[in-house]
Write a protein that holds these residues in place. Structure first.
Motif, PDB file in Angstrom:
ATOM      1  N   ASN A  82       0.846  -1.205   0.000  1.00 29.39           N
ATOM      2  CA  ASN A  82       0.000   0.000   0.000  1.00 29.39           C
ATOM      3  C   ASN A  82       0.882   1.258   0.000  1.00 29.39           C
ATOM      4  OD1 ASN A  82       0.819   0.304   2.774  1.00 29.39           O
ATOM      5  ND2 ASN A  82      -0.734  -1.209   3.286  1.00 29.39           N
ATOM      6  N   ALA A  83       0.228   2.394  -0.133  1.00 29.60           N
ATOM      7  CA  ALA A  83       0.964   3.656  -0.223  1.00 29.60           C
ATOM      8  C   ALA A  83       1.793   3.921   1.034  1.00 29.60           C
ATOM      9  CB  ALA A  83      -0.020   4.809  -0.444  1.00 29.60           C
ATOM     10  N   THR A  84       1.225   3.585   2.184  1.00 31.10           N
ATOM     11  CA  THR A  84       1.950   3.808   3.438  1.00 31.10           C
ATOM     12  C   THR A  84       3.268   3.022   3.431  1.00 31.10           C
ATOM     13  OG1 THR A  84      -0.204   3.981   4.518  1.00 31.10           O
ATOM     14  CG2 THR A  84       1.700   3.767   5.952  1.00 31.10           C
ATOM     15  N   TYR A 109      -0.885  13.188   4.254  1.00 31.18           N
ATOM     16  CA  TYR A 109      -1.633  12.071   4.842  1.00 31.18           C
ATOM     17  C   TYR A 109      -1.030  11.704   6.209  1.00 31.18           C
ATOM     18  CZ  TYR A 109      -4.280   7.736   4.925  1.00 31.18           C
ATOM     19  OH  TYR A 109      -5.152   6.739   5.264  1.00 31.18           O
ATOM     20  N   SER A 164      -5.555  13.680   0.546  1.00 29.83           N
ATOM     21  CA  SER A 164      -6.659  12.812   0.954  1.00 29.83           C
ATOM     22  C   SER A 164      -7.878  13.609   1.412  1.00 29.83           C
ATOM     23  CB  SER A 164      -6.163  11.890   2.075  1.00 29.83           C
ATOM     24  OG  SER A 164      -7.225  11.170   2.614  1.00 29.83           O
ATOM     25  N   ASP A 189       3.649  11.441  -3.230  1.00 23.68           N
ATOM     26  CA  ASP A 189       2.640  10.509  -2.749  1.00 23.68           C
ATOM     27  C   ASP A 189       1.416  10.595  -3.668  1.00 23.68           C
ATOM     28  OD1 ASP A 189       0.640   9.116  -1.511  1.00 23.68           O
ATOM     29  OD2 ASP A 189       0.837  10.074   0.450  1.00 23.68           O
ATOM     30  N   ALA A 191      -0.945   8.367  -3.873  1.00 21.45           N
ATOM     31  CA  ALA A 191      -1.899   7.333  -3.433  1.00 21.45           C
ATOM     32  C   ALA A 191      -3.146   7.403  -4.315  1.00 21.45           C
ATOM     33  CB  ALA A 191      -2.262   7.537  -1.962  1.00 21.45           C
ATOM     34  N   HIS A 192      -3.638   8.655  -4.534  1.00 25.08           N
ATOM     35  CA  HIS A 192      -4.707   8.870  -5.517  1.00 25.08           C
ATOM     36  C   HIS A 192      -4.035   9.438  -6.763  1.00 25.08           C
ATOM     37  CE1 HIS A 192      -7.792   8.926  -2.251  1.00 25.08           C
ATOM     38  NE2 HIS A 192      -6.810   9.475  -1.574  1.00 25.08           N
ATOM     39  N   ASN A 212      -1.371   4.004  -5.319  1.00 29.13           N
ATOM     40  CA  ASN A 212      -2.161   2.810  -4.968  1.00 29.13           C
ATOM     41  C   ASN A 212      -2.943   2.333  -6.180  1.00 29.13           C
ATOM     42  OD1 ASN A 212      -1.638   2.254  -2.287  1.00 29.13           O
ATOM     43  ND2 ASN A 212      -3.204   3.646  -1.513  1.00 29.13           N
ATOM     44  N   HIS A 214      -4.987  -0.037  -5.752  1.00 25.11           N
ATOM     45  CA  HIS A 214      -6.258  -0.474  -5.158  1.00 25.11           C
ATOM     46  C   HIS A 214      -7.198   0.694  -4.841  1.00 25.11           C
ATOM     47  CE1 HIS A 214      -3.752  -0.540  -1.197  1.00 25.11           C
ATOM     48  NE2 HIS A 214      -4.385   0.595  -1.257  1.00 25.11           N
ATOM     49  N   LYS A 215      -6.825   1.903  -5.230  1.00 20.24           N
ATOM     50  CA  LYS A 215      -7.781   3.002  -5.006  1.00 20.24           C
ATOM     51  C   LYS A 215      -8.621   3.254  -6.263  1.00 20.24           C
ATOM     52  CE  LYS A 215      -5.911   5.847  -1.274  1.00 20.24           C
ATOM     53  NZ  LYS A 215      -6.821   5.405  -0.216  1.00 20.24           N
TER      54      LYS A 215
END
Ligand SMILES: Cc1ncc(COP(=O)(O)O)c(C=O)c1O
Length: 417
Positions: A82-84, A109, A164, A189, A191-192, A212, A214-215
């Motif tokens: 995951n992004a984290t 985030y 986020s 980052d 993530a999105h 990510n 998975h987003k």
């Protein structure tokens, strides 16, 4: 083509679920979910065979497809859970020295900001926080960022493609340029990012970039890609450090040096790699069933905007947007109408938004099968809308009505907490 009919045909949400929060945990089409279950079955039929003989090819193929999608060499692309984890992978392996500074925005985030705080406590890294009170024009954000880099001379800067909460696009391409100008490492980052914004890593040349899958890409959970510029391959190690660890100084042949990064990340502990196995199926779904990236994002960007304008009009409030309209993407943010007592309560203590959410969110989820995430930012309460191909305007009406009703019904309780 998209909307509720598409949802019924291609997604498997629970009965009565009104999903307007794709931004948190993503959504997976039924055919991709099927592939996920098959991959898990195949693994558990005989894990030795799957992990030792199938997995290397699965990862190589997935990395090649992701590399093409984001315009990068596949040797620069590895997968994490995951992004984290991707952010931790970079921050906890880069050889920082005591006193090095890391810059980030105050709206970074929480999990990633905490990783930097951890480095500060353990390694004596200095944290430089840049405050953003949104909405701002892109130029204002770039100017603030540049002024900080010029003055503080950090070693690395962490910033988002899309923040986020609130869900706000940053001028990340320009921030990468500013980093290069001041010789600061860029850790982006995203993530999105993948599945929303066309990515061009060869053009932008960040030091590190993660997203990510998975987003927004329709890949099941447990799947982020991490891009590492070749000049940093030696310094970046798996998180957790594992069998494949190689000392930074270890010299390899020219050929092995090229695959140094991907070889390290091929297998670094036993976990399910089923998400990675679904990347080709997710990309295929986007191309053949949805009709491609432009179609998907044409629909989602417009819906997020329409939904925000529509609800802001109903509520007689505002949309979080700047003059050039660069903030909203497939996520948009609307101001919630609140009375002076609630406003004062939220202003009194940063933590009070958590009390509000802890009161309202479980009811929204359990009794109304929906969720609108909320945040208090720059003196206003906002809710974030995510738009996906299965959504229609009525979803946002339902979720917003629910939010406001629950806020009213629970106001006395919230204020007494
Ligand atoms: C900007 C940003 N960074 C990092 C994350 C963390 O993602 P994950 O929970 O997949 O690690 C999120 C999740 O919403 C995010 O929005």
């Amino acid at each position: 083509m998209f909307g509720h009919k598409f949802k019924d045909e291609h997604f498997s949400f629970g009965k009565n679920v009104v999903q307007v929060n794709n931004g948190s945990f993503g959504s997976v089409p039924t055919t991709v979910l099927q592939k996920y279950k098959e991959a898990i079955d195949l693994d558990h039929e005989f894990s030795d065979r799957y992990l030792l003989t199938e997995l290397p090819g699965v990862i190589k193929n997935a990395a090649a497809q992701v590399a093409e999608f984001v315009n990068s060499d596949a040797n620069n692309i590895v997968f994490t859970l995951n992004a984290t984890t991707s952010v931790n992978t970079v921050l906890r392996s880069y050889p920082f020295a005591k006193g090095d500074k890391i810059a980030m925005f105050d709206i970074a985030y929480g999990a990633c900001a905490n990783t930097i705080r951890f480095l500060s406590n353990r390694q004596g890294i200095e944290v430089v926080t840049i405050e953003l009170k949104l909405p701002l024009e892109d130029d204002e954000i770039v100017e603030k960022f540049e002024a900080t880099l010029k003055e503080e001379k950090p070693k690395l800067a962490l910033f988002d493609v899309i923040v986020s909460m609130p869900g706000v696009r940053l001028p990340f391409e320009r921030l990468i340029e500013v980093c290069r100008k001041y010789n600061v490492l860029s850790l982006v980052d995203g993530a999105h990012a993948i599945g929303i914004i066309p990515l061009d890593l060869k053009k932008w040349r960040p030091d590190f970039f993660l997203s990510n899958l998975h987003k927004w890409l329709y890949v099941p959970k447990g799947c982020s890609f991490l891009y590492v510029d070749p000049k940093h391959h030696r310094n970046i190690h798996t998180f957790p450090v594992s069998h494949s660890y190689l000392d930074d100084e270890e010299v390899l042949s020219e050929e092995l040096e090229r695959t140094r990064l991907v070889d390290r990340f091929a297998f670094y502990g036993t976990f399910s790699y089923a998400g990675i196995d679904c990347i080709p199926a997710a990309l295929e779904f986007r191309k053949t069933v949805c009709g491609g990236e432009e179609k998907i994002n044409g629909y989602c960007f417009e819906l997020a905007k329409d939904a925000a304008n529509h609800i802001a009009k109903q509520w007689n409030t505002s949309v979080l947007e700047n003059a050039k309209g660069t903030i909203s993407t497939t996520m948009s943010n609307v101001e919630v109408p609140i009375n002076d007592q609630v406003l004062q309560f939220l202003k009194n203590d940063k933590k009070n938004i958590v009390k509000l959410r802890k009161t309202i969110d479980p009811i929204m989820l359990k009794e109304y099968s929906t969720l609108l995430p909320s945040i208090f930012h720059n003196g206003k309460l906002w809710v974030r809308f995510s738009a996906q191909v299965y959504n229609e305007l009525s979803d946002y009406e339902y979720a917003s009505d629910t939010f406001l009703k629950l806020l009213g019904e629970n106001e006395a309780r919230i204020l007494s907490l």
